[in-house]
Motif scaffolding. Sequence first.
Motif, short mmCIF file in Angstrom:
data_model
loop_
_atom_site.label_atom_id
_atom_site.label_comp_id
_atom_site.label_asym_id
_atom_site.label_seq_id
_atom_site.Cartn_x
_atom_site.Cartn_y
_atom_site.Cartn_z
N UNK A 70 -7.95 11.46 3.92
CA UNK A 70 -6.54 11.21 3.61
C UNK A 70 -5.79 10.96 4.90
N UNK A 71 -4.92 9.97 4.87
CA UNK A 71 -4.07 9.64 6.03
C UNK A 71 -2.66 9.39 5.53
N UNK A 72 -1.71 9.52 6.44
CA UNK A 72 -0.32 9.28 6.06
C UNK A 72 -0.09 7.86 5.61
N UNK A 73 0.75 7.69 4.59
CA UNK A 73 1.07 6.36 4.08
C UNK A 73 2.14 5.69 4.94
N UNK A 74 1.87 4.45 5.32
CA UNK A 74 2.83 3.62 6.04
C UNK A 74 2.98 2.31 5.27
N UNK A 75 4.18 1.92 4.83
CA UNK A 75 4.33 0.65 4.12
C UNK A 75 3.86 -0.51 5.00
N UNK A 76 2.90 -1.25 4.51
CA UNK A 76 2.31 -2.32 5.33
C UNK A 76 1.51 -3.26 4.45
N UNK A 77 1.31 -4.48 4.95
CA UNK A 77 0.52 -5.49 4.26
C UNK A 77 -0.74 -5.80 5.04
N UNK A 78 -1.88 -5.95 4.37
CA UNK A 78 -3.06 -6.45 5.07
C UNK A 78 -2.77 -7.83 5.67
N UNK A 79 -3.34 -8.10 6.82
CA UNK A 79 -3.09 -9.38 7.47
C UNK A 79 -3.43 -10.56 6.56
N UNK A 80 -4.53 -10.44 5.82
CA UNK A 80 -4.92 -11.54 4.93
C UNK A 80 -3.85 -11.80 3.88
N UNK A 81 -3.29 -10.73 3.29
CA UNK A 81 -2.23 -10.90 2.31
C UNK A 81 -0.98 -11.51 2.95
N UNK A 82 -0.68 -11.07 4.16
CA UNK A 82 0.51 -11.59 4.85
C UNK A 82 0.40 -13.09 5.09
N UNK A 83 -0.78 -13.54 5.50
CA UNK A 83 -0.96 -14.98 5.72
C UNK A 83 -0.84 -15.72 4.40
N UNK A 84 -1.34 -15.13 3.33
CA UNK A 84 -1.21 -15.76 2.03
C UNK A 84 0.22 -15.87 1.56
N UNK A 85 1.05 -14.90 1.95
CA UNK A 85 2.45 -14.89 1.52
C UNK A 85 3.30 -15.83 2.36
N UNK A 86 3.19 -15.75 3.67
CA UNK A 86 4.12 -16.47 4.55
C UNK A 86 3.46 -17.47 5.47
N UNK A 87 2.14 -17.62 5.40
CA UNK A 87 1.48 -18.57 6.29
C UNK A 87 1.27 -17.99 7.68
N UNK A 88 0.89 -18.82 8.64
CA UNK A 88 0.61 -18.35 10.00
C UNK A 88 1.80 -17.62 10.61
#
Length: 933
Positions: free
Chosen positions: A95-113
């Motif tokens: 278990x680790x603390x939760x930090x709101x974040x997106x995987x890099x792959x998802x981020x590229x899919x959402x907004x591009x490079x």
Amino acid sequence: MEALRSEDPRRFGRFTVLARFQETASAVRYVARDAGTGETAVITSARPALAAVPAFRRRFEAEARTAERLAGGWVAPPLETGDGEAEGAELLWTAAGYVPALPLADAIGIAGPLPERALRILGAGIAEILSRVHAGGAVLQGLAPDTVLLAGDGPRLTAFGPLGAAATAEARPGGQLSVRLGYLTPEQVAGKEAGAPSDLFVLGLLLAYAATGTTPFTEGPPEEAARRIAEADPELDAVPEELRTLIAGCLAKDPAERPTAGTVAAELALEGAAGLARGGWLPERLAAAVAEQEARVRALEGAWEAPAVADAVPELADAVTEVADSAPGAADAVPETDDAVPAVADAVPGNAVPGHAVPQEGGAVGTHAPADPRVPPAPDASASASANATHDTGAIGEDRGTTRFLDTGPKPPHSDRATTQLALPHQPSPLPAVPAHQHTHGSPAPYPAAVLPGSAGPGSGQGINGRSSSGQGGSGGPMVALPLPPSPAPPSGGPALDRRGLLTVAAAAVGGLVVGGGAVAVIGGGESAVATDAKPAPPKPRRTLPGQPPEPRWIYAHPSSESAPLTAALWQDRLLVVTSESQASAVDLRTGKRVWQRADAADGQAALAAGDLCFVAGPTEFLWLAPKDGAVVHRLRYADGFTDLPGLQAGRLAGHSGTVVWFTGSHTVTVKAPKPKKGKKQEPDKKVVQAHLFAYDIVRRAELWRTPVPAGRAPGTPLYRVVAERPADILVRQEPSTLTPADVKAAKGKGSLRCFDRETGKLQWTKQYGTAGPNAGIAGDESGILYASVGADLQSFEADTTKPLWRVTGTEGSYFGTPLVAGPFVHTTERSQQIGAVERETGRFVWRRSTEVPVIGGAPALTVSTTGESLFAADAAQVTAFSAADGERLWKFQDIGVADPKGETVSAPYRALASGANVIVQRARSFYAFPVA
């Protein structure tokens, strides 16, 4: 993030599980709540089949210790490590603390490079972690597009060794563990051990991917990926010039020539990643996505923090009651209770903690009763609100039934069991052996898939088996690896079938059993089947619940022992032709039974009617097949049919009309160097790629014309898509993935259309339309009007003059996908999951509705029924059926498969194909034929 499945644990020690967060090849990650402190955490739970392997347990625990040593900075501090020995072999977790974040792959899919500043912060943050790892003499081997997260204050790393970053992880006989990484380095290709410079090479690949949306070694056949990594020069033209030299240094073939992690960190951000990230660093679209994720998690937290929940339903984690609204007066039949009980329905999102699914009559699924029988079930609050809310919106049928929270926009929808087809088996069959888990979440396959015949282009959101491009996502991928071994064959004694997962975006593939309600057409691996029942399909079954789809006429499960489907197409409303890497198969559209298989048509595309024959375009030839048995009637190899173009490489079909198909092709020619001047050295001859657009009559089996076109990105074949057909010409657009860097630079961020004469192939003009980009969704009609996505809006243009006609406003922070022209309407689709109909003449919205699906990937792909009365929106989560005239939501279909912990999880998007009185819904290996109006 998705709802829990019936097989998921509800607790890990003091942590109560709220939702599934992410899957990897070796583990499943959950969002959980610390019962003692109320803190939100992320649980990483090893897959049970792997946790039972001692070698895996040792490696898992070693990586957990590495995370503890690196805690702080860009590594979330561990909160607890589960005692696997004490809790059982199947519970191995951290278990680790939760930090709101997106995987890099998802981020590229959402907004591009990512822009340059974000690239610097990303690279510096990861390099700072690597520097700490290397200082202790260790190697990380934990970098991948899904192990690197983008948070609001900087990057985060979630994997601390090869298990966390594995593309596949497999338990083998004798207690052995096989792990394959998604990335390879030149030294690993040569059979040498990975060292600290190996981490820098992978960091270079990761930064190149973040800067361009692809990797610098994607060009060429997948089977040559290892050779390209070891020998080819990286293609970095699209990388920002200021970072090109540094990334090229990380990608040096010789490990000794690569910079150290400390050097990279200092060169990218001298003040440190945290200093450079002050004031925010994510592009607006990504910042909004992170905020949306945080809001959803807070909604889950709020549900568990509500005192009413704890008092009224002590065992809410294991049972969430719900009432189907199918029976009249159901809501009125619920007895009066304290106010605390209805608060449960309001406080807990429908997809937060599902109850245990139990089959009911007709294949529907309900949930177990509450732990306390005195507590009556709560009515469906969202359904009531939707039914009672009526708003005057003028001429637009705006859907106000979507629940909103925190004033942030559409609320993630409830798990709508009352309006969802739950494809559960009536009688489960024995499971086959569990093969390797293949990591397919977030980023694409371990090496980039070649552009597949018949797949939709960027912005369409349509494709097969996860090989599509949707919105901002690309069909290529950041992961490069040696070809993986084939999946184990199913056990003898019976056919093996696939299974599906509910709303799965990130998944790991294993073998399994396919199921479905009603008649199931199942074919075992390798055996041929002949249709024995030629009777017409039964009449449309009666629906049992409002919004539930009709029962499928048939279900076809593509055998798990065969290659996964690449393309699916309809032939004369008689056959469903499914192609794979090994063969083409035909399924009778009346019965759902497979009638033939043909290895000659492997990797084929677009089954088209060529008179009485079935035309299939393959990688090296055209085939004309007999529809009865698949026999090859005619064959035209490109080498024989285009003898003046030796070595012709044909691209996928750009489009077709009647008996004519259009496609592109290229070949390489040698251009002699001019004779040198006296005293000058002779220059070498040059190899030049020449490309053409072809028109070919598939009935006459004759080339109609060819016209030269600019060569595309290496290996040189540009891929075109016909966006509009007019009586005298066709309008085509080149797929962005095949544009050369020079083309991209010259276009200045805009997309272009080319117009070719239909009779001669002569190029008429090349034009740009407003600020529509190369990835913009675009379609045209027979009158020469184009409808294109421009920013967040949809705009119409006169094709010949580029004159703007009208513009409709889209959802803030979203964009329009590829529209669909049908009758008097232009049907629209947005990434925000809004579907609509616009008058072609005026641009006035007639109706606009939500699919009520969380924003996942790109805009849904649209299909209209052959009658034009029904419209289908297919995305990664479900298929939603609308009335084309007024936007009434008719039904939704979610293929959730078998609720079994060892079942196959499917990440492929849905696809809809209109066929006569049916719509064929595909997800990966499963095909359903639903009757439609």
